[in-house]
Design a protein around this motif. Structure first.
Motif, PDB file in Angstrom:
ATOM      1  N   CYS A   1      -5.971   0.523   5.427  1.00  0.00           N
ATOM      2  CA  CYS A   1      -6.261   1.962   5.386  1.00  0.00           C
ATOM      3  C   CYS A   1      -7.228   2.348   4.280  1.00  0.00           C
TER       4      CYS A   1
ATOM      5  N   CYS B   1      -6.612  -1.417  -0.025  1.00  0.00           N
ATOM      6  CA  CYS B   1      -5.885  -1.854   1.174  1.00  0.00           C
ATOM      7  C   CYS B   1      -6.872  -2.168   2.301  1.00  0.00           C
TER       8      CYS B   1
ATOM      9  N   CYS C   1       0.849  -1.185   0.000  1.00  0.00           N
ATOM     10  CA  CYS C   1       0.000   0.000   0.000  1.00  0.00           C
ATOM     11  C   CYS C   1       0.891   1.245   0.000  1.00  0.00           C
TER      12      CYS C   1
ATOM     13  N   CYS D   1      -0.019   3.147   3.803  1.00  0.00           N
ATOM     14  CA  CYS D   1       0.336   2.555   5.106  1.00  0.00           C
ATOM     15  C   CYS D   1       1.433   1.508   4.984  1.00  0.00           C
TER      16      CYS D   1
HETATM   17 ZN    ZN Z   1      -2.934   0.902   3.328  1.00  0.00          ZN
END
Ligand code: ZN
Length: 860
Positions: free
Chosen positions: A183, A180, A158, A161
């Protein structure tokens, strides 16, 4: 209405269904519909409600709450200790593949709560702790339990994050992007996902099917090229080490373990440092016969060709007596490749004991030796193995015997005896971390060794402290234990230059970290080398309200394999959420919670006192019981004032009660080295070992079923007898029991055991003649019972998840006919073994009294 009639019946029913999808038994109360919680808890069932679950947490089926009256349900049903936690129940569409392996097995990754409150206020109200127990590796050797490997070095992460792609992501925007699961950011799907070889599609990728995988990392994941595995052995050669036989045992063990040290590519290096009041280095020449034209490839020395061949063919000892600024006596030849110098290393190890045989030097300059070893490996990193049997007595890090008598068992005990006596060991740990050096300690004391201080170095360098009290080579069992454990340790497939980070869904913060490593930044744990026999715990906090039906956690261990490959082991765990306190209780994992409180109590000893650690355990137990009564028991059951807790937590009071009596925390006088070693064990052991060390398994042997001790043809494992409760009250005085606390084994021979039983086990009839103490059972070929017991003992010892080799102690139980003047050793041993009967009163209170005291406090 919440009490569960017929738990035993339910247990049987659910065992038959085999909910957990493995040979293990399932926890009984998972809810009314046996389809719920299939496999690892993913809904594969036919309940139509489950199809709707992606939008609303409310329609997710939850583990049902069942209530137990702890005092009524007595003795505690200890078979619960071997059950898996309440299943994690997720919506059908939580993962791409819907396979059970999409969520981590509790062997690797487990949460204290398998249903997480959506708000911090609900979490606080429940008084239950929130933390995860992480065990990235479950065996010492990669070959024993390999995980799927993503080999193409395509690693999708990601952008926001930095989470690794995993089974819980979703493909969106015509499958061009993945969302993701931590997040919610949408990321591009790498083109390689749709250009795979052998007709594979993106859905075949290991990281989208398995919760636990290894990624082979591309070069940008390397700070520097992979370094070889390095072992530097610091071996005490003082008169004490010679006299108690440690030097001879250690030298022989290393010699016999040379083929077990991981060395696939032939790059592994070793160095030896013999230490008394001076540092004895060994310059080890290459084997002449193995010299070949390619040897110039490595940066070893080649410039002593002009020297005399005879001198060169043998290891040369170089002594440095300057302890203040220990220097390396020669620039090279000290840290050598194991395969290139094999025969010289063998010569050195074979002669090491003889070289110091007449040594009368009583000193051990450990601190200077550590600095010297560090200097030697600094450019590469590595593992320093300390083998010592006396208190460091010279140079930096010199320690003194601490006065125990006046503080033992008193309020100041922890501060006075458990603190680091010298700051060197902590500050040097920081140096070691900077240069990727781990320190392991094997302490074979003959007297006080200050384990509390020395253990700091392994603790903060991801190493381990192994303590062998009163060790002596005169006892064969001591030699076996040390050599087996040290050899297993050397054979372990460690990872190098590792860091671990744990990420959680939005709203979840990793708050505190427990285990042997160095906390480099707020959430990054650093491991100069990563062992395979330890467990870790992270306490989590809820920063924001959670709106999703489930949350995700991801642990990633970036490391270099001993084969020189950069890899990332990623573990994923998803857990449903709830707004209902009953759901939180119904899914709580009592073993993970016990692990959590063990870490908290260890921390409390170091920061405060033993009493505060015991109080902490009592306080939390009381609060949990109070909340349960207030929030989860809807009806007051009249004047009988029951003591109630959810059935899935009914072992928690027993575990916390046993913990209070553990040698790490108990009241009274305990030698401080034993205390420190016990605290170290609880602070680093993997969960199954930790639980067994708190509440031992006790097998009843004299009346075991006929098949126990024989091989189960289906599983090819030894069939174990049933466990009994850890109390002497119900032990038969004529019985035979085996006690397994994960560190030792006790064979408890009832004082009134009949001659035939004694004959079948020991080959002699008279109980007064059986060997008592640390020993092995005789091999009696004409006694099948003797064979079966030895099989059971062997099966316990054959555990490949830790290096431990459990010594066997034969203990004779009391008998009215025994002579009054029984030996001191028999009495001491019996007392030690009796301390394993943790449900009994001992010097404090029995488990029943413990529960009674809670009932009183709660009804007031
Ligand atoms: Zn993420």
């Amino acid at each position: 209405p919440q009490s569960a009639p017929g738990i035993d019946q339910l247990t049987q029913q659910f065992n038959d269904v085999n909910l957990y999808g493995s040979a293990q038994q399932s926890y009984p109360p998972v809810g009314a519909n046996p389809n719920m919680g299939m496999g690892m808890g993913m809904n594969m069932g036919a309940n139509p409600n489950m199809q709707l679950s992606s939008h609303a947490a409310a329609v997710l089926p939850m583990n049902q709450l069942y209530t137990t009256d702890l005092l009524n349900d007595f003795p505690p049903p200890i078979k619960d200790l071997s059950l898996p936690p309440p299943p994690v129940i997720l919506p059908n569409d939580a993962t791409l593949s819907q396979r059970p392996e999409s969520n981590a097995s509790p062997d690797y990754f487990r949460c204290t709560l398998n249903t997480i409150p959506t708000t911090n206020s609900l979490l606080k109200r429940s008084k239950l702790p929130l933390g995860v127990v992480i065990r990235p590796y479950t065996t010492l050797h990669e070959s024993e339990n390999p995980v799927p490997v993503v080999k193409d070095t395509v690693i999708a992460r990601c952008r926001r994050c930095r989470a690794y792609i995993n089974p819980f992501v979703q493909f969106v925007q015509s499958d061009r992007r993945w969302r993701c699961n931590l997040c919610a950011l949408q990321n591009d799907v790498p083109s390689a996902f749709d250009n795979m070889e052998n007709g594979r599609t993106r859905y075949d990728r290991e990281e989208l099917n398995y919760a636990v995988v290894d990624f082979v990392a591309p070069s940008q994941y390397m700070v520097r090229s992979p370094e070889p595995l390095v072992y530097v052995f610091i071996i005490e050669v003082s008169v004490i080490a010679v006299k108690n036989g440690m030097l001879a045992t250690v030298a022989r063990t290393i010699l016999e373990s040379l083929d077990r040290i991981p060395n696939d590519k032939g790059l592994t290096r070793v160095a030896f440092l013999a230490v008394d009041s001076a540092l004895h280095y060994f310059k080890i020449p290459e084997s002449t016969k193995s010299s070949n034209p390619e040897k110039d490839d490595d940066n070893d020395d080649d410039d002593d060709e002009d020297e005399d061949d005879d001198i060169n063919s043998q290891p040369q000892m170089l002594v440095v007596s300057d302890l203040d600024e220990p220097f390396l006596p020669c620039p090279d030849g000290l840290l050598v490749r194991l395969d290139q110098c094999r025969s010289q290393i063998e010569t050195l190890l074979a002669n090491l004991n003889d070289m110091f045989h007449d040594n009368l030097n009583p000193n051990f300059a450990l601190g200077p030796a550590l600095k010297a070893a560090h200097k030697l490996v600094q450019p590469i990193g590595g593992r320093i193995q300390v083998l010592g049997c006396s208190l460091p007595s010279l140079g930096v890090g010199k320690l003194n015997v601490r006065e125990e008598e006046s503080v033992s068992g008193k309020p100041k005990e922890a501060q006075t005896l458990m603190s680091a006596a010298d700051s060197f060991y902590k500050s040097f740990a920081v140096e070691c971390n900077k240069s990727q050096v781990t320190v392991d300690m094997f302490l074979c004391s003959t007297s006080y060794q200050d384990v509390a201080t020395l253990a700091n170095l392994p603790r903060y360098t991801a190493g381990q402290t192994h303590f062998y009290p009163a060790w002596s080579a005169a006892k064969e069992e001591d030699v076996i234990k040390l050599s087996k454990e040290f050899s297993n340790h050397l054979s372990m497939d460690v990872a190098l230059e590792a860091v671990m980070r744990v990420r959680g869904s939005n709203g979840i913060r990793m708050a505190s970290f427990y285990g042997n490593f160095f906390n480099r930044s707020s959430d990054l744990c650093s491991f100069p080398s990563f062992p395979r026999d330890q467990g870790y715990l992270i306490e989590m906090s809820l920063e924001d309200n959670i709106t999703k039906p489930y949350i995700c956690l991801q642990a990633a261990v970036l490391h270099t394999t001993v084969g020189g490959q950069r890899r990332i082991r990623v573990l994923n765990l998803a857990i449903p959420t709830t707004t209902n306190i009953a759901d939180v209780f119904a899914s709580a994992d009592q073993l993970a919670i016990a692990n959590f409180y063990a870490q908290k109590a260890v921390e409390k000893v170091f920061s405060n006192s033993f009493q505060d650690a015991r109080d902490l355990l009592m306080k939390h137990m009381l609060e949990i019981l109070q909340v349960y009564k207030k929030e989860c028991v809807s009806r007051n059951v009249g004047s009988s004032s029951p003591l109630q807790l959810s059935t899935n937590l009914r072992m928690l009071p027993l575990l916390l009660h046993s913990m209070i009596k553990h040698i790490a925390f108990r009241t009274g006088k305990v030698p401080s080295d034993h205390r420190a070693a016990a605290l170290n064990f609880l602070g680093s052991a993997p969960l199954p070992k930790l639980i067994k060390n708190i509440y031992p398994s006790i097998y009843s042997l004299h009346n075991m079923e006929d098949e126990c001790g024989l091989v189960d043809e289906n599983t090819e494992t030894i069939i174990m007898p049933n466990s009994v409760n850890a109390t002497a009250v119900t032990l038969e005085r004529f019985g035979l029991y085996l006690i397994d606390n994960a560190c030792e084994l006790f064979l408890w021979v009832g004082g009134e055991a009949v001659p035939q039983l004694i004959q079948d086990v020991f080959g002699i009839e008279d109980i007064s003649n059986i060997p008592v103490g640390k020993c092995e059972l005789p091999v009696l070929n004409d006694s099948p019972f003797n064979q079966r017991i030895r099989n059971i003992i062997q099966s316990i010892r054959d555990d490949h998840s830790v290096i431990t080799w459990q010594s066997l102690y034969v203990v004779k139980g009391p008998s009215p006919s025994e002579p009054i003047a029984r030996s001191r050793e028999v009495a001491a041993l019996r007392m030690w073994a009796s301390s394993e009967f943790v449900e009994d009163k001992q010097s404090t209170i029995s488990y029943r009294e413990f529960l009674g005291s809670f009932r009183e406090k709660i009804s007031n």
